[in-house]
Design an enzyme around this catalytic site. Structure first.
Site, short mmCIF file in Angstrom:
data_model
loop_
_atom_site.label_atom_id
_atom_site.label_comp_id
_atom_site.label_asym_id
_atom_site.label_seq_id
_atom_site.Cartn_x
_atom_site.Cartn_y
_atom_site.Cartn_z
CB CYS A 14 65.64 73.96 -24.46
SG CYS A 14 66.61 72.81 -25.38
CB CYS A 17 69.65 70.76 -23.13
SG CYS A 17 69.47 72.12 -24.27
CG ASP A 454 55.39 60.68 18.33
OD1 ASP A 454 55.02 61.80 17.93
OD2 ASP A 454 56.55 60.40 18.61
CG ASP A 651 61.03 60.06 19.11
OD1 ASP A 651 61.20 59.10 18.34
OD2 ASP A 651 60.73 59.92 20.31
CG ASP A 655 58.70 56.67 16.91
OD1 ASP A 655 58.38 55.68 17.60
OD2 ASP A 655 58.55 57.84 17.28
MG MG Z 1 58.96 57.31 21.99
#
Ligand code: MG
Ligand code: ADP
Length: 763
Positions: A14, A17, A454, A651, A655
């Protein structure tokens, strides 16, 4: 040395616990942090190897009735991937065995419960003259039969609850089982005392009325509830199992010129593997010969088989269709993408969503509070009740509410509400190629108001092609391409790829480049044959202070093309245009985001006109173009300051800072690269349609959790006062402990079933 390991926990029945286990483990010297999850029945422990061992940890728990599964063999994906594979099958076997023994007990107790209910209701029906009064012989017979049934039920089927009472008295630790144990044991003992000292007690108590039936029926209901709960919980974790089953058991490798089938663990880096039609790809690798279409749906969620030819990447667990080919193994065992995915899903399923914090806090104080409440109710009944009803009746009602409160107040449903939904949600995501790093990310995603995408690779295919060449100041087309391709060969940008590919197709050779440098967000430069060349966008040319054919650039960019300008320090020598096709599903996906009330912004380093053109094609609301990589993060910050909750896709390479800044960073994974650190969500195959799916998944999961929490709370909020009998003086309401047991069982089961409903939701 400090290590962190996740152990499956046995004996965890439960939610409360989890608190006891956490507190106990934290007290063990050498342990620095503990996270226990009731949904997955695991404990994640960070501990110092020199000071304590997993076995020690397990021993610390054993007096309380729990143990950790510590051997590496039984661990999932920990030491060695293959052992892990077997490990999971093992721990599931344990669970199935446990389920079978629960079922056996359940089957034995159900007839007893039905019998008790029948006897109980006979009395009631007889009062209303619906059935004849039971004759004395039968009455006497049942009178003696019920205690026997109750003894069996409490001490055999209900043993864990009795043990919990014993542990409570010995160690002072109470969990859910303790509540049920105290409740049923109290009913049993009271009844036993009445039957044993019937004649002595007759003047003081109503000895006609015993509570053996309550003991039997409550335990039967709770056993039924736990059984159904365990059975459905097994189903919530099915996503991992599905993924594990994708792993091939053997591989066909070329050894000494012959094809031999070897167990998967023996495949090494560089092995040449043969893939026949219809067989599974055993490890990750790169195609060397032949070609085929491969069904990658199990990993990326992409239903259409993908063509694979020389130099393409193949992924373990995916399924070859009709062609045949050979490939070299590049990643084996725990390095494969499949292993990475499974690890990630397991971690995410075991992690805690912030929304659970409240439920945890409540269930940690719940047990002591309920114990106190139940005693207060009993004492209040004896105190006030005796004045109006007499001692005998007051004691009888007091006992009913004492047991009722203990039974109905189980915070089990509360403990199940969040983890079961997270497990199903994360698992469902994995099946769609949406990998979620942790529960917190999944929770945050449903607040998102703005999605920043992007351009390259998200809205467009990310595979631009060269579409035109314009030479200036006397250079030939081949010369321009030759120089550009030489420079771009050193770059990773998709634009570079377009130019290099074009040069290769035209068989234009490249030259050695000296002093190469890439200029962030603008382009690159390098020295060829003693001349310094620059290649990049208009900004770069502006920096050099050169003139450029603005009319050409204006018209081309408005058609969605991106210019790459080649220049020396003195003059522009050529302009090539590259164009990147828009993804077929982009528009529909953006429409779907709009339907969720989400604003879509495109953030790109590309030319303003190019970006605007593409944005208009797909219905993007706002464009922020010509942004330098270092400024992307600031744009995200600005949006957050304006009160937006931002999810950003990227990507994951240049970024990364912006992805980390966003409330939710979403990385588009390509190839086998799933180890993207800065993102909270990874979309396999870089498919933008998964963006709206991910958000819908989050919305559905959170809705499920909130429904679960609501139902779990409402049971207790309504149940406890009714069970305490405070409505009795007003309306004559009393909650029979039997109904309390039924309600409790039903609440846990309904929570798990509600979470499972998520599996069938269309994203
Ligand atoms: Mg780029
Ligand atoms: P994005 O990922 O949005 O394209 P980048 O910062 O990577 O943003 O690039 C911004 C712009 O800089 C590109 O649109 C392109 O015009 C120019 N650029 C970057 N790298 C190169 C390159 N290798 N060759 C030519 N132009 C480049």
């Amino acid at each position: 040395m400090e290590t962190t390991r996740q152990f499956p926990v046995k004996g965890m029945h439960c939610a409360s616990c989890a608190n006891i286990i956490t507190r106990t483990l934290k007290k063990v010297p050498g342990v620095s942090s503990v996270e226990v999850n009731y949904g997955t029945e695991t404990a994640k422990v960070s501990f110092d190897h020199g000071t304590t061992t997993p076995d020690h940890l397990s021993q610390a728990l054993s007096p309380l009735g729990y143990s950790l599964t510590t051997s590496a063999q039984e661990m999932n994906m920990s030491e060695d991937e293959h052992a892990a594979h077997l490990g999971l099958a093992q721990s599931k076997k344990d669970k199935i065995a446990e389920l079978a023994s629960m079922k056996a007990k359940l089957i034995s107790v159900i007839p007893l419960a039905l019998f008790s209910v029948l006897v109980m209701s006979w009395d009631i029906f007889a009062q209303f003259k619906l059935v004849p009064e039971m004759n004395e012989v039968w009455k006497e017979f049942f009178h003696h039969l019920l205690p026997i049934f109750a003894t069996y039920t409490l001490f055999i089927v209900g043993l864990p609850y009795v043990q919990a009472v014993y542990r409570f008295m010995r160690y002072g630790k109470a969990n859910m089982d303790t509540l049920i144990g105290i409740g049923t044991l109290a009913a049993f003992i009271y009844s036993f005392v009445i039957s044993a000292f019937e004649d002595t007690l007759r003047p003081y108590l109503n000895v006609e009325y015993s509570y053996y039936d309550v003991t039997i029926v409550v335990i039967a209901f709770i056993t039924l509830g736990k059984y159904l709960e365990a059975k459905s919980k097994l189903r919530t974790g099915s996503a991992i199992e599905k993924l594990l089953n994708l792993q091939a058991k053997t591989a066909l490798v070329v050894r000494e010129g012959k094809e031999v089938e070897i167990p998967i663990q023996e495949v090494k880096h560089g092995d040449v593997i043969v893939v026949k039609p219809g067989s599974k790809i055993p490890v990750d690798g790169i195609v060397v010969d032949g070609s085929s279409f491969i069904d990658e749906s199990m990993i990326s969620g992409e239903p259409v088989p993908v063509e694979k030819k020389k130099d393409d990447i193949v992924i373990a667990g995916t399924l070859n269709t009709t062609g045949s080919f050979t490939f070299t193994a590049t990643k084996v065992g725990s390095e494969t993408m499949l292993a990475a995915i499974i690890k990630m899903v397991q971690n995410a399923q075991g992690s805690k969503a912030p929304i659970q914090a409240l439920a945890d806090k409540i269930s940690s104080v719940f047990v002591p509070v309920v114990l106190v409440l139940s005693f207060i109710a009993l004492i209040a009944w004896l105190g006030f009740g005796t004045q109006y009803l007499g001692f005998s009746q007051a004691l009888s009602y007091g006992l009913v509410s004492f047991v009722g409160i203990l039974v109905i107040a189980c915070p089990c449903a509360l403990g199940l509400a969040t983890p079961t939904a997270i497990i199903v949600g994360v698992g469902k995501g994995a099946g769609e190629g949406i990998l979620i790093k942790d529960a917190a990310t999944l929770e945050k995603l449903h607040h998102v108001t703005t999605v920043v995408v992007d351009k390259t690779g998200t809205v467009t295919k990310g595979k631009p092609e060269l579409v035109s060449i314009d030479t200036q100041n006397g250079m030939s087309e081949d010369e321009v391409i030759g120089i550009l391709a030489s420079l771009e060969a050193k770059s990773e940008h998709p634009i570079a790829h377009a130019i290099v590919t074009y040069a290769q197709e035209k068989h234009i050779s490249t030259k050695p480049v000296g002093s190469f440098e890439s200029i962030k967000g603008k382009g690159l430069k390098g020295v060829i044959d003693g001349v310094e060349y620059y290649a990049g966008n208009v900004k770069l040319v502006d920096d050099l202070g050169l003139d450029v054919d603005t009319a050409l650039i204006e018209t081309s960019t408005k058609e969605g093309k991106t210019p790459v300008i080649l220049a020396t320090k003195k003059e522009v020598v050529g302009i090539v245009m590259v164009a990147d096709a828009i993804k077929a599903e982009a528009k529909e996906s953006i429409d779907k985001l709009h339907k969720l009330g989400i604003k879509v912004i495109m953030l790109t380093g590309d030319n303003k006109n190019t970006a605007r053109f593409i944005a208009d094609q797909v219905g993007i609301d706002e464009v922020v173009a010509e942004v330098l990589p270092q400024d992307k993060m600031d744009k995200i910050k600005a949006l957050q300051h304006a009160g937006e909750k931002v999810a950003m896709t990227g990507d994951g390479i240049n970024d990364a800072p912006a992805l980390a800044q966003a409330d939710v960073g979403i990385a588009m994974a390509t190839g086998t690269d799933v180890a993207i650190e800065s993102a909270g969500i990874i979309l396999l195959n870089g498919d933008i349609s998964k963006l709206s799916k991910a958000i819908r998944l989050s919305v559905f999961t959170m809705r499920g959790i909130k429904q679960n929490l609501f139902w779990a709370f409402i049971y207790n909020i309504i149940g406890i006062p009714i069970a305490s009998g405070i409505f009795y003086p007003l309306f004559g309401w009393m909650l029979s402990p039997v109904f309390a047991g039924a309600a409790m069982a039903f609440s846990s089961v309904s929570v798990v079933l509600n979470s499972l409903r998520l599996k069938n939701k269309k994203l």
